[in-house]
Design a protein around this motif. Structure first.
Motif, mmCIF file in Angstrom:
data_model
loop_
_atom_site.group_PDB
_atom_site.id
_atom_site.type_symbol
_atom_site.label_atom_id
_atom_site.label_comp_id
_atom_site.label_asym_id
_atom_site.label_seq_id
_atom_site.Cartn_x
_atom_site.Cartn_y
_atom_site.Cartn_z
ATOM 1 N N VAL A 236 0.835 -1.205 0.000
ATOM 2 C CA VAL A 236 0.000 0.000 0.000
ATOM 3 C C VAL A 236 0.868 1.252 0.000
ATOM 4 O O VAL A 236 0.574 2.223 -0.716
ATOM 5 C CB VAL A 236 -0.962 -0.007 1.209
ATOM 6 C CG1 VAL A 236 -1.767 1.292 1.249
ATOM 7 C CG2 VAL A 236 -1.895 -1.202 1.130
ATOM 8 N N THR A 240 0.969 4.050 -2.850
ATOM 9 C CA THR A 240 0.701 5.440 -2.469
ATOM 10 C C THR A 240 1.781 6.373 -2.996
ATOM 11 O O THR A 240 1.485 7.487 -3.468
ATOM 12 C CB THR A 240 0.595 5.547 -0.936
ATOM 13 O OG1 THR A 240 -0.503 4.757 -0.488
ATOM 14 C CG2 THR A 240 0.376 6.981 -0.504
ATOM 15 N N TRP A 243 1.127 6.880 -6.711
ATOM 16 C CA TRP A 243 -0.023 7.760 -6.943
ATOM 17 C C TRP A 243 0.319 9.217 -6.653
ATOM 18 O O TRP A 243 -0.140 10.117 -7.370
ATOM 19 C CB TRP A 243 -1.199 7.337 -6.063
ATOM 20 C CG TRP A 243 -1.809 6.023 -6.457
ATOM 21 C CD1 TRP A 243 -2.003 5.547 -7.726
ATOM 22 C CD2 TRP A 243 -2.315 5.021 -5.579
ATOM 23 N NE1 TRP A 243 -2.582 4.303 -7.677
ATOM 24 C CE2 TRP A 243 -2.787 3.964 -6.378
ATOM 25 C CE3 TRP A 243 -2.409 4.912 -4.190
ATOM 26 C CZ2 TRP A 243 -3.358 2.803 -5.833
ATOM 27 C CZ3 TRP A 243 -2.972 3.776 -3.645
ATOM 28 C CH2 TRP A 243 -3.451 2.730 -4.460
ATOM 29 N N ASN A 244 1.116 9.461 -5.631
ATOM 30 C CA ASN A 244 1.468 10.834 -5.299
ATOM 31 C C ASN A 244 2.468 11.424 -6.284
ATOM 32 O O ASN A 244 2.420 12.626 -6.578
ATOM 33 C CB ASN A 244 2.009 10.905 -3.873
ATOM 34 C CG ASN A 244 0.902 10.998 -2.846
ATOM 35 O OD1 ASN A 244 0.292 12.036 -2.663
ATOM 36 N ND2 ASN A 244 0.614 9.883 -2.179
ATOM 37 N N ARG A 298 -8.221 -3.100 -2.181
ATOM 38 C CA ARG A 298 -7.195 -3.260 -3.202
ATOM 39 C C ARG A 298 -7.809 -3.584 -4.560
ATOM 40 O O ARG A 298 -7.296 -3.146 -5.603
ATOM 41 C CB ARG A 298 -6.192 -4.333 -2.763
ATOM 42 C CG ARG A 298 -5.186 -3.768 -1.766
ATOM 43 C CD ARG A 298 -4.345 -4.782 -1.075
ATOM 44 N NE ARG A 298 -3.518 -5.587 -1.955
ATOM 45 C CZ ARG A 298 -2.525 -6.369 -1.529
ATOM 46 N NH1 ARG A 298 -2.224 -6.420 -0.228
ATOM 47 N NH2 ARG A 298 -1.827 -7.094 -2.360
ATOM 48 N N LEU A 301 -9.109 -0.287 -5.906
ATOM 49 C CA LEU A 301 -7.978 0.567 -6.259
ATOM 50 C C LEU A 301 -7.288 0.097 -7.528
ATOM 51 O O LEU A 301 -6.820 0.923 -8.333
ATOM 52 C CB LEU A 301 -6.975 0.594 -5.097
ATOM 53 C CG LEU A 301 -7.374 1.460 -3.901
ATOM 54 C CD1 LEU A 301 -6.491 1.159 -2.699
ATOM 55 C CD2 LEU A 301 -7.295 2.939 -4.261
ATOM 56 N N SER A 305 -7.028 2.491 -10.700
ATOM 57 C CA SER A 305 -5.700 2.837 -11.212
ATOM 58 C C SER A 305 -5.594 2.526 -12.702
ATOM 59 O O SER A 305 -4.976 3.283 -13.464
ATOM 60 C CB SER A 305 -4.617 2.069 -10.450
ATOM 61 O OG SER A 305 -4.573 2.464 -9.104
ATOM 62 N N VAL A 337 -8.456 6.663 -6.096
ATOM 63 C CA VAL A 337 -7.173 6.242 -5.503
ATOM 64 C C VAL A 337 -6.730 7.200 -4.400
ATOM 65 O O VAL A 337 -6.159 6.771 -3.386
ATOM 66 C CB VAL A 337 -6.062 6.083 -6.568
ATOM 67 C CG1 VAL A 337 -6.447 5.052 -7.610
ATOM 68 C CG2 VAL A 337 -5.702 7.399 -7.232
ATOM 69 N N ASN A 341 -6.526 5.458 -0.621
ATOM 70 C CA ASN A 341 -5.147 5.024 -0.354
ATOM 71 C C ASN A 341 -4.893 4.815 1.139
ATOM 72 O O ASN A 341 -4.258 3.835 1.542
ATOM 73 C CB ASN A 341 -4.131 5.996 -0.969
ATOM 74 C CG ASN A 341 -4.364 7.445 -0.572
ATOM 75 O OD1 ASN A 341 -5.244 7.761 0.221
ATOM 76 N ND2 ASN A 341 -3.576 8.329 -1.127
ATOM 77 N N TYR A 342 -5.403 5.713 1.967
ATOM 78 C CA TYR A 342 -5.158 5.560 3.403
ATOM 79 C C TYR A 342 -6.067 4.506 4.025
ATOM 80 O O TYR A 342 -5.657 3.786 4.934
ATOM 81 C CB TYR A 342 -5.332 6.903 4.112
ATOM 82 C CG TYR A 342 -4.837 6.896 5.543
ATOM 83 C CD1 TYR A 342 -3.527 6.558 5.852
ATOM 84 C CD2 TYR A 342 -5.690 7.224 6.594
ATOM 85 C CE1 TYR A 342 -3.069 6.551 7.162
ATOM 86 C CE2 TYR A 342 -5.245 7.226 7.906
ATOM 87 C CZ TYR A 342 -3.932 6.887 8.181
ATOM 88 O OH TYR A 342 -3.482 6.873 9.481
ATOM 89 N N ARG A 365 3.697 10.821 0.762
ATOM 90 C CA ARG A 365 3.100 11.985 0.104
ATOM 91 C C ARG A 365 4.147 13.074 -0.107
ATOM 92 O O ARG A 365 4.206 13.711 -1.168
ATOM 93 C CB ARG A 365 1.940 12.519 0.946
ATOM 94 C CG ARG A 365 1.189 13.663 0.300
ATOM 95 C CD ARG A 365 0.094 14.186 1.218
ATOM 96 N NE ARG A 365 -0.942 13.181 1.453
ATOM 97 C CZ ARG A 365 -1.979 13.384 2.272
ATOM 98 N NH1 ARG A 365 -2.102 14.523 2.942
ATOM 99 N NH2 ARG A 365 -2.887 12.439 2.420
ATOM 100 N N ALA A 407 1.156 0.825 -10.139
ATOM 101 C CA ALA A 407 0.535 0.444 -8.866
ATOM 102 C C ALA A 407 -0.351 -0.785 -9.010
ATOM 103 O O ALA A 407 -0.607 -1.479 -8.015
ATOM 104 C CB ALA A 407 -0.285 1.614 -8.314
#
Length: 419
Positions: A236, A240, A243-244, A298, A301, A305, A337, A341-342, A365, A407
């Motif tokens: 994860v 993350t 994604w960031n 997941r 996500l 994604s 996403v 994510n969290y 992040r 991801a």
């Protein structure tokens, strides 16, 4: 003492508290600070350069705004570890939030004075420090309090506040800046203060609630290493980070793609592109949490994604007007996403070390804040000969899209023994 319905009175009280924490009114109040913090960080990174002025130059401005990423790489883990060592009840988490809040307010008020460049730089630095000192214990409250079965819905509520703060800062902030430059930062300070008060009021009845596993586990770097070695947690966190990287690169260059690369006006971006993005977010974000809580985070996500990554890569190949109508699809994927994510991390965390986990999450992040714009900027600069018609800006999609798609195999990786 055991009641007639079975279980001790203490068990029944804990069950009632857990039930309250799963209800929408509690989740909405818990998410309230996200509006103020998002409004403030967006206002600061978007409008502070206008106060620094042309005499500061792009290098100084970039260094000041880049302070967000630098703070995000250092502070979250330190604050999270300190919070885990000190926190035994919800009140202890809140004390750490109350340390960060005055720093945030002080930084915003200093920027609002607009006295000189030094004051602006000091104000920005104070805000960035306060921002991560505030967010780390605040994010740790989610796995502390929210039952795992509604973690997706809890983050959907927070994301609704977050996107509202983003929209208010981007749209309303511009009007406030034209009306009176300090106003946008004063409003940001008020938003942070109101969100903090709402959080304190909402959690007042839970303030003495003990944190699970706190007394038995002192935390520390060893705990963080154990978290990172947990395969489900690492998956994860890795997703993350990707994604960031994509999000920060997108935020930095998407307007330039349309205005410089395609020769469109800024009003076209504000009046056509951003509303279509908002449409995708409005439809997807409220549904994302409920669907993820039902079928698995997941899985949702991975699908989001794939839609998000494929959509932005398509923007690199096709520039026809009809493609604008497809903007809500990748926007919806991006919203999902960044909402889940969290909550996906919350699903796989042990009962302890929530502060350290929140620190690792925010560190990813912060890394995205640094890596995303650098990677996309370098690609655009190098790709001018390849994409002369758009002055190289097509290349941004071939960095952002693959980062998001990378991801997907992580999310499809078989789970570890602990779910």
């Amino acid at each position: 003492m055991t009641s007639r319905t079975g279980g001790t009175a203490s068990d029944q009280a804990e069950g009632a508290e857990a039930d309250r924490h799963a209800r929408w009114p509690f989740l909405i109040v818990l998410g309230a600070p996200a509006f103020g913090t998002t409004f403030a960080i967006t206002a600061l990174t978007t409008y502070l350069p206008t106060l620094l002025g042309t005499e500061s130059g792009p290098l100084v401005t970039g260094l000041v705004i880049g302070g967000e990423g630098a703070a995000g790489l250092v502070l979250p883990l330190l604050v999270g570890l300190a919070n885990d060592r000190a926190a035994r009840t919800v009140a202890h988490r809140l004390w750490f939030v109350l340390v960060g809040a005055p720093l945030c307010l002080t930084g915003l008020l200093l920027v609002a004075t607009d006295l000189n460049r030094t004051v602006l730089v000091v104000g920005a630095a104070a805000y960035f420090v306060g921002h991560f000192a505030y967010l780390t214990p605040y994010e740790a409250l989610y796995p502390d309090l929210v039952p795992k079965q509604v973690s997706g819905r809890s983050r959907a509520a927070a994301s609704s506040w977050r996107f509202a703060g983003l929209g208010a800062a981007l749209v309303g902030g511009g009007f406030l800046l034209d009306l009176w430059a300090p106003a946008v930062f004063l409003v940001a300070a008020c938003a942070v203060a109101i969100g903090t008060v709402a959080l304190l009021v909402g959690l007042w009845s839970s303030r003495q609630e003990p944190l699970a596993g706190a007394a038995a586990s002192p935390g520390g770097l060893r705990a963080v290493v154990r978290l990172m070695r947990d395969r489900d947690v690492a998956v994860v966190l890795g997703a993350t980070l990707l994604w960031n990287v994509a999000l920060q690169g997108l935020k930095a260059f998407v307007v330039l793609f349309f205005t410089v690369g395609l020769g469109r006006s800024a009003s076209f971006v504000s009046g056509v592109v951003f509303p279509l993005v908002a449409l995708g977010l409005v439809v997807a974000v409220p549904l994302a949490g409920r669907v993820a809580d039902s079928v698995g985070h997941r899985r949702v996500l991975a699908v989001a994604s794939a839609v998000y990554g494929a959509g932005v890569i398509g923007a690199g190949f096709f520039h026809s007007a009809w493609m604008i109508a497809l903007v809500p699809l990748p926007a919806a994927g991006a919203g999902v996403v960044m909402t889940l994510n969290y909550s996906a991390l919350m699903q796989v965390l042990p009962a302890e070390h929530h502060g350290g986990a929140a620190g690792l999450f925010l560190l990813s992040r912060g890394a995205g804040c640094l890596l995303g714009p650098l990677a996309v900027g370098a690609a655009v600069s190098l790709a001018v000969p390849l994409f002369p018609a758009t002055e190289g800006y097509n290349a941004m999609w071939f960095v952002i899209g693959p980062a998001v798609l990378a991801a997907v195999p992580l999310l499809l990786w078989p789970r570890g023994s602990r779910t």
